[in-house]
Design a protein around this motif. Structure first.
Motif, PDB file in Angstrom:
ATOM      1  N   ARG A 335      45.332 -13.449   7.572  1.00  0.00           N
ATOM      2  CA  ARG A 335      45.950 -12.137   7.291  1.00  0.00           C
ATOM      3  C   ARG A 335      47.083 -11.821   8.281  1.00  0.00           C
ATOM      4  O   ARG A 335      47.876 -10.918   8.056  1.00  0.00           O
ATOM      5  CB  ARG A 335      44.904 -11.027   7.306  1.00  0.00           C
ATOM      6  N   TYR A 374      45.523  -8.504   0.793  1.00  0.00           N
ATOM      7  CA  TYR A 374      44.105  -8.826   0.991  1.00  0.00           C
ATOM      8  C   TYR A 374      43.857  -9.291   2.434  1.00  0.00           C
ATOM      9  O   TYR A 374      44.744  -9.867   3.068  1.00  0.00           O
ATOM     10  CB  TYR A 374      43.727  -9.919  -0.013  1.00  0.00           C
ATOM     11  N   TRP A 376      41.590 -11.534   3.580  1.00  0.00           N
ATOM     12  CA  TRP A 376      41.198 -12.940   3.673  1.00  0.00           C
ATOM     13  C   TRP A 376      40.143 -13.194   4.756  1.00  0.00           C
ATOM     14  O   TRP A 376      40.398 -13.938   5.720  1.00  0.00           O
ATOM     15  CB  TRP A 376      42.426 -13.845   3.917  1.00  0.00           C
ATOM     16  N   LEU A 406      41.364 -10.507  -7.342  1.00  0.00           N
ATOM     17  CA  LEU A 406      41.834  -9.580  -6.313  1.00  0.00           C
ATOM     18  C   LEU A 406      42.389  -8.324  -7.001  1.00  0.00           C
ATOM     19  O   LEU A 406      43.379  -7.745  -6.574  1.00  0.00           O
ATOM     20  CB  LEU A 406      42.940 -10.219  -5.477  1.00  0.00           C
ATOM     21  N   GLU A 411      38.670  -4.849  -3.245  1.00  0.00           N
ATOM     22  CA  GLU A 411      39.023  -6.046  -2.480  1.00  0.00           C
ATOM     23  C   GLU A 411      40.208  -5.802  -1.556  1.00  0.00           C
ATOM     24  O   GLU A 411      40.523  -6.608  -0.727  1.00  0.00           O
ATOM     25  CB  GLU A 411      39.392  -7.217  -3.402  1.00  0.00           C
ATOM     26  N   LEU A 412      40.923  -4.692  -1.820  1.00  0.00           N
ATOM     27  CA  LEU A 412      42.121  -4.488  -1.029  1.00  0.00           C
ATOM     28  C   LEU A 412      41.825  -3.515   0.113  1.00  0.00           C
ATOM     29  O   LEU A 412      41.818  -2.311  -0.080  1.00  0.00           O
ATOM     30  CB  LEU A 412      43.250  -3.923  -1.904  1.00  0.00           C
TER      31      LEU A 412
END
Ligand SMILES: Nc1ncnc2c1ncn2[C@@H]1O[C@H](COP(=O)(O)OP(=O)(O)OP(=O)(O)O)[C@@H](O)[C@H]1O
Length: 473
Positions: A335, A374, A376, A406, A411-412
């Motif tokens: 990220r 995201y 990760w 995603l 997920e965000l």
């Protein structure tokens, strides 16, 4: 090419230049040829002395080979048909700036706008069939000279093997990697799970003087604790019930090379003592044996757990920790790598795109945005898994955020203020640079910063003049 130079027989300027350019370079100049055919209008043998020619037949191999190569000239044979997937793979491979490309094509193939775009965006020149051999060599010699201008950059990039990464934090890591590779002291690699610690260990080995020796990787966390000792140090026949024959342990197998101990934090205390003894004395004794065996190998260790906390809890010996951590390398979380996320995603697509049931033409804008936002938690390993799954499952021409799973807000994760500032800074610089045709002086003036500051910020955000987008795309 040599000719008499009598009063009435003077060579013209072009002939002199051709003579200089086409004669063999003083050191073998590397050239890579991407062609399905041995004879693509010119055979490798026709290059003559001074050229070191390598042909790549499968375009899917191009990116991997070029990524870690020295600066060189490249010939790309665009006389034949390529599928969309192959064109995508070609484009991946052509993006490396240290290889300067010359295309060979035909008038008919130039009618295809995908071919024209590849030549326009990635090649310094092209020749059309029929072409003269001198013409191709002349162009290639130029291309090789241009590629050599990237020499400083490639030596900085060369030692990281197959690791992909162009952002500032990865470049800094590659520089550290090159330094530790030239030393023989133990290296400790830290980084979250899936960031590429094992890949980095392999790259250190490959760039070290031990590269001809074995690279032995073991995951200490995956071996049952009662077997760790015998797996690491080996045993003699009859050492314990079931020891029917001698077994050479992992440490001994790494003789002359590199032993990579992953998840070292999971090593039982008893084995920590034995490993420490080996590091101090440079010898091991197999279980049930009496002979002390001298060994010469390098240890690289890694873990995703906090070893300082493990020491405080008494789970990891401080003396072993200091022995292992003579040199350290930290791999940044995915990220934190900005647009490297997209670089990696495209590399996975290029490598696995053929597993799709229909041709995939890249990622949709929503997928790109979702990947950039995201967090990760599983890093590169998670990215590879998500993209590979999307390749197989998608029904779309372009992979969507939904294909990558995603799509939901869940997920965000919310971005921090720092991340938002960084992104805004990057976008502002990129758009002002683009509006000034990527000329630094007027862009710096508009942004009200000095040229030096703008260069520093471009470096920080991995904005390169070469990334200038092409109108209409
Ligand atoms: N920079 C990179 N470029 C290309 N592939 C990468 C990169 N980093 C990691 N990978 C790939 O990601 C996967 C995970 O990498 P690796 O096993 O080296 O991670 P790790 O940090 O050792 O993981 P763990 O902590 O779980 O052992 C591998 O398939 C590896 O090839």
């Amino acid at each position: 090419m040599r000719r008499e130079t009598g009063m009435n027989n003077k060579p013209n300027v072009r002939e002199i230049v051709m003579d200089r350019l086409c004669k063999a370079p003083t050191r073998a100049a590397q050239v890579v040829v991407v062609s399905r055919h041995e004879d693509f209008g010119f055979t490798p043998a026709q290059f003559g002395p001074g050229w070191d020619v390598r042909r790549i037949q499968q375009v899917r191999d191009l990116e991997r080979i070029v990524r870690s190569s020295a600066p060189m000239a490249g010939v790309i044979d665009l006389q034949t048909e390529y599928s969309d997937v192959e064109l995508g793979q070609l484009e991946q491979g052509l993006q490396h700036l240290h290889v300067t490309w010359v295309a060979i094509t035909t008038d008919a193939r130039l009618a295809d706008q995908r071919i024209r775009r590849l030549i326009r965006d990635y090649c310094v020149d092209y020749v059309r069939t029929p072409f003269s051999h001198d013409e191709l060599l002349y162009t290639l010699k130029h291309a090789h000279g241009m590629a050599c201008l990237h020499h400083g950059r490639t030596t900085e990039m060369a030692p990281h093997g197959t690791m992909i990464g162009e952002c500032a934090s990865m470049r800094a890591m590659f520089r550290s990697l090159a330094k530790v590779a030239h030393n023989d002291a133990p290296v400790f690699i830290s980084g979250e799970s899936g960031t590429g610690k094992e890949l980095a260990a392999q790259a250190i080995h490959e760039a070290s003087s031990r590269r001809k020796g074995p690279f032995v990787a073991i995951n200490c966390g995956a071996i049952p604790s009662h077997l760790v000792q015998s797996e690491l140090f080996g045993y003699e026949k009859g050492a314990f019930t079931g020891a029917n024959q001698r077994k050479i342990g992992w440490i001994e197998q790494a003789q002359g090379g590199t032993l990579f101990l992953d998840e070292i934090g999971d090593l039982p205390l008893e084995s920590q003592v034995a490993l420490l003894r080996f590091l101090q004395q440079g010898t091991i004794t197999r279980l049930g044996g009496h002979q002390s065996i001298p060994l010469d190998l390098r240890i690289i260790s890694a873990t995703h757990v906090d070893l300082v906390a493990a020491q405080a809890d008494g789970r990891f010996r401080a003396d072993l920790f200091h022995r292992l951590c003579v040199l350290t390398l930290t791999i940044p979380a995915l990220r934190e790598r900005g647009e490297d996320i997209l670089l990696l995603a495209n590399a996975v697509l290029a490598e696995h795109g053929h597993e799709a049931h229909r041709r995939i033409r890249g990622f949709s804008p929503c997928a790109t945005q979702a990947m950039m936002q995201y967090a990760w938690p599983g890093n590169v390993r998670e990215l590879i898994n998500r993209v590979r799954r999307a390749i197989v499952m998608t029904d779309n021409r372009k992979i969507t955020a939904e294909d990558l799973q995603l799509h939901g807000g869940a997920e965000l994760p919310r971005k921090t203020l720092d991340a938002i500032r960084e992104e805004a800074e990057r976008e502002a610089i990129r758009s002002v640079m683009a509006s000034h045709g990527f000329h630094v002086v007027p862009a710096a003036r508009e942004l009200n910063v000095s040229r030096v500051t703008l260069y520093r910020l471009m470096h920080k955000h991995n904005i390169r003049v070469e990334t200038q987008p092409t109108a209409g795309e």
